[in-house]
Design a protein around this motif. Structure first.
Motif, PDB file in Angstrom:
ATOM      1  N   SER A 174       0.832  -1.216   0.000  1.00  0.00           N
ATOM      2  CA  SER A 174       0.000   0.000   0.000  1.00  0.00           C
ATOM      3  C   SER A 174       0.859   1.256   0.000  1.00  0.00           C
ATOM      4  CB  SER A 174      -0.934  -0.008   1.209  1.00  0.00           C
ATOM      5  OG  SER A 174      -0.197  -0.074   2.419  1.00  0.00           O
ATOM      6  N   HIS A 175       1.971   1.221   0.748  1.00  0.00           N
ATOM      7  CA  HIS A 175       2.857   2.385   0.782  1.00  0.00           C
ATOM      8  C   HIS A 175       3.515   2.634  -0.569  1.00  0.00           C
ATOM      9  CE1 HIS A 175       3.527   2.676   5.426  1.00  0.00           C
ATOM     10  NE2 HIS A 175       2.296   3.008   5.047  1.00  0.00           N
ATOM     11  N   LEU A 176       3.963   1.586  -1.212  1.00  0.00           N
ATOM     12  CA  LEU A 176       4.593   1.761  -2.529  1.00  0.00           C
ATOM     13  C   LEU A 176       3.590   2.267  -3.550  1.00  0.00           C
ATOM     14  CD1 LEU A 176       6.905  -1.390  -2.686  1.00  0.00           C
ATOM     15  CD2 LEU A 176       7.551   0.981  -2.244  1.00  0.00           C
ATOM     16  N   MET A 177       2.360   1.764  -3.471  1.00  0.00           N
ATOM     17  CA  MET A 177       1.332   2.245  -4.378  1.00  0.00           C
ATOM     18  C   MET A 177       1.065   3.742  -4.144  1.00  0.00           C
ATOM     19  SD  MET A 177      -2.672   1.128  -4.696  1.00  0.00           S
ATOM     20  CE  MET A 177      -3.012   1.811  -3.061  1.00  0.00           C
ATOM     21  N   MET A 178       0.967   4.140  -2.861  1.00  0.00           N
ATOM     22  CA  MET A 178       0.736   5.545  -2.547  1.00  0.00           C
ATOM     23  C   MET A 178       1.915   6.406  -2.971  1.00  0.00           C
ATOM     24  SD  MET A 178      -2.272   5.830  -1.474  1.00  0.00           S
ATOM     25  CE  MET A 178      -2.083   7.561  -1.137  1.00  0.00           C
ATOM     26  N   ALA A 179       3.146   5.889  -2.813  1.00  0.00           N
ATOM     27  CA  ALA A 179       4.323   6.652  -3.228  1.00  0.00           C
ATOM     28  C   ALA A 179       4.292   6.902  -4.733  1.00  0.00           C
ATOM     29  CB  ALA A 179       5.596   5.911  -2.828  1.00  0.00           C
ATOM     30  N   ALA A 180       3.884   5.891  -5.494  1.00  0.00           N
ATOM     31  CA  ALA A 180       3.797   6.064  -6.944  1.00  0.00           C
ATOM     32  C   ALA A 180       2.730   7.088  -7.306  1.00  0.00           C
ATOM     33  CB  ALA A 180       3.495   4.714  -7.609  1.00  0.00           C
ATOM     34  N   LEU A 181       1.587   7.012  -6.644  1.00  0.00           N
ATOM     35  CA  LEU A 181       0.527   7.986  -6.905  1.00  0.00           C
ATOM     36  C   LEU A 181       0.956   9.402  -6.512  1.00  0.00           C
ATOM     37  CD1 LEU A 181      -2.612   5.972  -5.708  1.00  0.00           C
ATOM     38  CD2 LEU A 181      -1.943   6.492  -8.065  1.00  0.00           C
ATOM     39  N   GLU A 182       1.661   9.491  -5.409  1.00  0.00           N
ATOM     40  CA  GLU A 182       2.130  10.813  -4.970  1.00  0.00           C
ATOM     41  C   GLU A 182       3.150  11.391  -5.940  1.00  0.00           C
ATOM     42  OE1 GLU A 182       3.512   9.825  -1.134  1.00  0.00           O
ATOM     43  OE2 GLU A 182       1.487   9.511  -0.332  1.00  0.00           O
ATOM     44  N   GLY A 183       3.978  10.519  -6.528  1.00  0.00           N
ATOM     45  CA  GLY A 183       4.929  10.995  -7.539  1.00  0.00           C
ATOM     46  C   GLY A 183       4.214  11.579  -8.741  1.00  0.00           C
ATOM     47  N   ALA A 184       3.170  10.864  -9.217  1.00  0.00           N
ATOM     48  CA  ALA A 184       2.396  11.380 -10.349  1.00  0.00           C
ATOM     49  C   ALA A 184       1.673  12.668  -9.962  1.00  0.00           C
ATOM     50  CB  ALA A 184       1.393  10.323 -10.803  1.00  0.00           C
ATOM     51  N   PHE A 185       1.163  12.695  -8.718  1.00  0.00           N
ATOM     52  CA  PHE A 185       0.475  13.892  -8.240  1.00  0.00           C
ATOM     53  C   PHE A 185       1.438  15.077  -8.148  1.00  0.00           C
ATOM     54  CE2 PHE A 185      -1.259  16.325  -4.520  1.00  0.00           C
ATOM     55  CZ  PHE A 185      -2.368  16.829  -5.173  1.00  0.00           C
ATOM     56  N   GLY A 186       2.692  14.802  -7.762  1.00  0.00           N
ATOM     57  CA  GLY A 186       3.691  15.859  -7.695  1.00  0.00           C
ATOM     58  C   GLY A 186       3.971  16.481  -9.050  1.00  0.00           C
ATOM     59  N   VAL A 187       4.021  15.644 -10.092  1.00  0.00           N
ATOM     60  CA  VAL A 187       4.223  16.172 -11.443  1.00  0.00           C
ATOM     61  C   VAL A 187       3.070  17.090 -11.832  1.00  0.00           C
ATOM     62  CG1 VAL A 187       4.403  15.552 -13.889  1.00  0.00           C
ATOM     63  CG2 VAL A 187       5.615  14.204 -12.149  1.00  0.00           C
ATOM     64  N   TYR A 188       1.859  16.660 -11.486  1.00  0.00           N
ATOM     65  CA  TYR A 188       0.684  17.492 -11.774  1.00  0.00           C
ATOM     66  C   TYR A 188       0.781  18.824 -11.037  1.00  0.00           C
ATOM     67  CZ  TYR A 188      -3.966  19.372 -10.923  1.00  0.00           C
ATOM     68  OH  TYR A 188      -5.036  20.217 -10.773  1.00  0.00           O
ATOM     69  N   LEU A 189       1.174  18.794  -9.756  1.00  0.00           N
ATOM     70  CA  LEU A 189       1.259  20.028  -8.976  1.00  0.00           C
ATOM     71  C   LEU A 189       2.287  20.991  -9.560  1.00  0.00           C
ATOM     72  CD1 LEU A 189       1.054  18.895  -5.230  1.00  0.00           C
ATOM     73  CD2 LEU A 189      -0.694  20.011  -6.608  1.00  0.00           C
ATOM     74  N   VAL A 190       3.411  20.471 -10.009  1.00  0.00           N
ATOM     75  CA  VAL A 190       4.453  21.325 -10.589  1.00  0.00           C
ATOM     76  C   VAL A 190       3.918  22.051 -11.814  1.00  0.00           C
ATOM     77  CG1 VAL A 190       6.670  21.315 -11.781  1.00  0.00           C
ATOM     78  CG2 VAL A 190       6.381  19.997  -9.666  1.00  0.00           C
ATOM     79  N   ARG A 191       3.229  21.307 -12.669  1.00  0.00           N
ATOM     80  CA  ARG A 191       2.731  21.903 -13.914  1.00  0.00           C
ATOM     81  C   ARG A 191       1.567  22.865 -13.648  1.00  0.00           C
ATOM     82  NH1 ARG A 191       4.375  19.514 -18.622  1.00  0.00           N
ATOM     83  NH2 ARG A 191       2.456  20.165 -19.666  1.00  0.00           N
ATOM     84  N   SER A 192       0.633  22.456 -12.805  1.00  0.00           N
ATOM     85  CA  SER A 192      -0.529  23.313 -12.556  1.00  0.00           C
ATOM     86  C   SER A 192      -0.149  24.564 -11.759  1.00  0.00           C
ATOM     87  CB  SER A 192      -1.612  22.532 -11.818  1.00  0.00           C
ATOM     88  OG  SER A 192      -1.143  22.057 -10.571  1.00  0.00           O
ATOM     89  N   SER A 193       0.785  24.423 -10.812  1.00  0.00           N
ATOM     90  CA  SER A 193       1.204  25.604 -10.054  1.00  0.00           C
ATOM     91  C   SER A 193       1.943  26.591 -10.937  1.00  0.00           C
ATOM     92  CB  SER A 193       2.079  25.192  -8.867  1.00  0.00           C
ATOM     93  OG  SER A 193       3.304  24.621  -9.309  1.00  0.00           O
ATOM     94  N   ARG A 194       2.616  26.097 -11.950  1.00  0.00           N
ATOM     95  CA  ARG A 194       3.265  26.989 -12.913  1.00  0.00           C
ATOM     96  C   ARG A 194       2.227  27.849 -13.629  1.00  0.00           C
ATOM     97  NH1 ARG A 194       7.498  29.791 -13.920  1.00  0.00           N
ATOM     98  NH2 ARG A 194       8.815  28.003 -13.385  1.00  0.00           N
ATOM     99  N   VAL A 195       1.089  27.241 -13.975  1.00  0.00           N
ATOM    100  CA  VAL A 195       0.023  27.993 -14.640  1.00  0.00           C
ATOM    101  C   VAL A 195      -0.527  29.071 -13.699  1.00  0.00           C
ATOM    102  CG1 VAL A 195      -2.292  27.846 -15.640  1.00  0.00           C
ATOM    103  CG2 VAL A 195      -0.596  26.080 -16.152  1.00  0.00           C
ATOM    104  N   VAL A 196      -0.791  28.680 -12.442  1.00  0.00           N
ATOM    105  CA  VAL A 196      -1.297  29.645 -11.457  1.00  0.00           C
ATOM    106  C   VAL A 196      -0.305  30.784 -11.260  1.00  0.00           C
ATOM    107  CG1 VAL A 196      -1.924  29.952  -9.021  1.00  0.00           C
ATOM    108  CG2 VAL A 196      -2.697  27.919 -10.264  1.00  0.00           C
ATOM    109  N   HIS A 197       0.962  30.431 -11.097  1.00  0.00           N
ATOM    110  CA  HIS A 197       2.015  31.431 -10.884  1.00  0.00           C
ATOM    111  C   HIS A 197       2.143  32.364 -12.077  1.00  0.00           C
ATOM    112  CE1 HIS A 197       6.234  32.821 -11.140  1.00  0.00           C
ATOM    113  NE2 HIS A 197       6.170  32.912  -9.816  1.00  0.00           N
ATOM    114  N   ASP A 198       2.219  31.803 -13.277  1.00  0.00           N
ATOM    115  CA  ASP A 198       2.429  32.625 -14.468  1.00  0.00           C
ATOM    116  C   ASP A 198       1.232  33.518 -14.754  1.00  0.00           C
ATOM    117  OD1 ASP A 198       4.855  31.431 -14.666  1.00  0.00           O
ATOM    118  OD2 ASP A 198       4.401  30.215 -16.432  1.00  0.00           O
ATOM    119  N   ASP A 199       0.022  32.996 -14.556  1.00  0.00           N
ATOM    120  CA  ASP A 199      -1.173  33.815 -14.779  1.00  0.00           C
ATOM    121  C   ASP A 199      -1.205  35.009 -13.837  1.00  0.00           C
ATOM    122  OD1 ASP A 199      -2.041  32.200 -16.793  1.00  0.00           O
ATOM    123  OD2 ASP A 199      -3.600  31.180 -15.628  1.00  0.00           O
ATOM    124  N   TYR A 200      -0.854  34.784 -12.579  1.00  0.00           N
ATOM    125  CA  TYR A 200      -0.869  35.869 -11.589  1.00  0.00           C
ATOM    126  C   TYR A 200       0.141  36.953 -11.953  1.00  0.00           C
ATOM    127  CZ  TYR A 200      -0.159  38.260  -7.121  1.00  0.00           C
ATOM    128  OH  TYR A 200      -0.031  39.219  -6.148  1.00  0.00           O
TER     129      TYR A 200
END
Length: 385
Positions: A174-200
């Protein structure tokens, strides 16, 4: 004589474009405003969880110390947020640093608390609810602090890093599965936060450009195109502002009307381009004679200039008028190698403004004094009676 320096000139109606420091202050204030509602969410969620899961009974010291820790950090953040507008004005760098550190400290605290719960009780409800809350805080931080360059990536990174470390050190399925999901979620956060930052920041830069253009247009509308000094509308606006100000404060105001002598003959003899050069030279001479930043020189019309001296009485204005006469006499111009002499006549009027007197009356008195100066031979200054 002058009675002390006046206050600053009235602000232009257009919004001044913000400097880089002002934009940085605005970013901190906007970040604080966005995240203000979440300041006490951390201790509130932890308090609810320890009661709902019985953690306060199983590990009372652990439960209540962290309630105090999260609550104390929340109080510090709230106190800083309350004083941010003032502190950013007087100590911008230190205040910005303190705001960033407190925000990151809360993220790290929550992430570490989640990691401890997962290590102590990996399969209990507390751990999974804490993990879900951590992911939610990371996603919420994308909107709340994503506009802040120093917090955009470090806030979610510090929060999720301890959790990620525990999952790798305790590699259950379960931990390894969550770590993998969190890694994918981290990539999403990096890209989406860039949009928020740049728009502002694009919005701020667009607003700054718009303000700069508006300010430039307003200054152009208040500046004489030939001499590049304030024009008649600008003088009228400044004069009425100063009149109203001294009606309240009771200090004197002086006005001078300056007219070039025999200017029509100069134009007829040497041509209008040379006449324009005379006006430009005289405007520079008048401006350079002003001793204070609040002294105001404008082109009043044709070959006539107006001078406004705030908080200056008649004797002080007379002294300034004599300096102006001498400065204009020293203007060096020549036509086809031959020197051309320029002089001016000045009418000076001074009063202590009050509500029963119209400001136009002071201009009329200066104009009458100018007429007497010309009638008495020109190249002189006359005081209004």
């Amino acid at each position: 004589m002058s009675l002390g320096s006046a206050t600053s000139l009235p602000a232009l109606e257009s919004q001044a474009p913000q400097s880089d420091d002002q934009l940085a202050r605005r970013c901190v204030l906007d970040t604080a405003a966005r995240s203000a509602t979440g300041t006490f969410v951390y201790p509130a969620i932890w308090f609810t969880l320890v009661l709902a899961t019985g953690t306060h009974e199983r590990w009372p010291l652990f439960a209540w110390l962290n309630v105090l820790g999260l609550g104390g950090l929340a109080v510090l953040r709230m106190g800083l947020n309350h004083r941010l507008p003032h502190l950013l004005t007087v100590h911008q760098r230190a205040t910005s640093w303190a705001f960033t550190v407190l925000t990151l400290l809360m993220a790290l605290y929550w992430g570490a608390l989640t990691a401890v719960c997962m290590a102590r009780a990996p399969d209990e409800t507390l751990s999974w609810v804490m993990l879900a809350a951590t992911v939610g805080f990371c996603a919420g931080g994308n909107t709340m602090v994503g506009i802040h360059p120093a917090l955009r990536l470090t806030y979610p990174g510090l929060m999720i890093a301890p959790v990620f470390a525990v999952e790798l050190l305790m590699p259950t399925a379960s931990h390894l599965m969550m770590a993998a999901l969190e890694g994918a979620f981290g990539v999403y956060l990096v890209r989406s936060s860039r949009v928020v930052h740049d728009d502002y920041w694009q919005m701020l830069q667009t607003q700054r450009l718009s303000d700069a253009r508006a300010r430039s247009l307003e200054l152009a509308s208040l500046t004489d195109g030939l001499t590049q000094i304030p024009n008649r509308p600008h003088f009228d606006r400044q004069f009425h502002y100063e009149w109203e100000r001294q009606c309240r404060h009771g200090a004197p105001v002086s006005v001078m009307l300056v007219d070039l002598d025999h200017f029509k003959a100069i134009n007829d003899t040497y041509g209008h381009p040379f006449g324009d050069a005379c006006l430009q030279a005289v405007s520079r001479a008048l401006s350079e004679t002003m001793g204070r930043s609040t002294d105001f020189v404008a082109r009043y019309g044709g070959e006539e200039f107006a001078v406004l001296l705030a908080q200056t009485d008649g004797e002080g204005a007379r002294i300034v008028a004599e300096r102006l006469l001498q400065q204009v006499r020293e203007v060096s111009l020549s036509y086809q190698g031959a020197p051309v002499r320029i002089t001016c006549s000045i009418g000076v009027a001074s009063t202590v403004p009050h509500g029963s007197e119209l400001p136009e009356a002071l201009i009329k008195r200066a104009d009458d004094a100018l007429y007497r100066a010309k009638h008495h031979g020109r190249n002189r200054a006359e005081m209004a009676v």
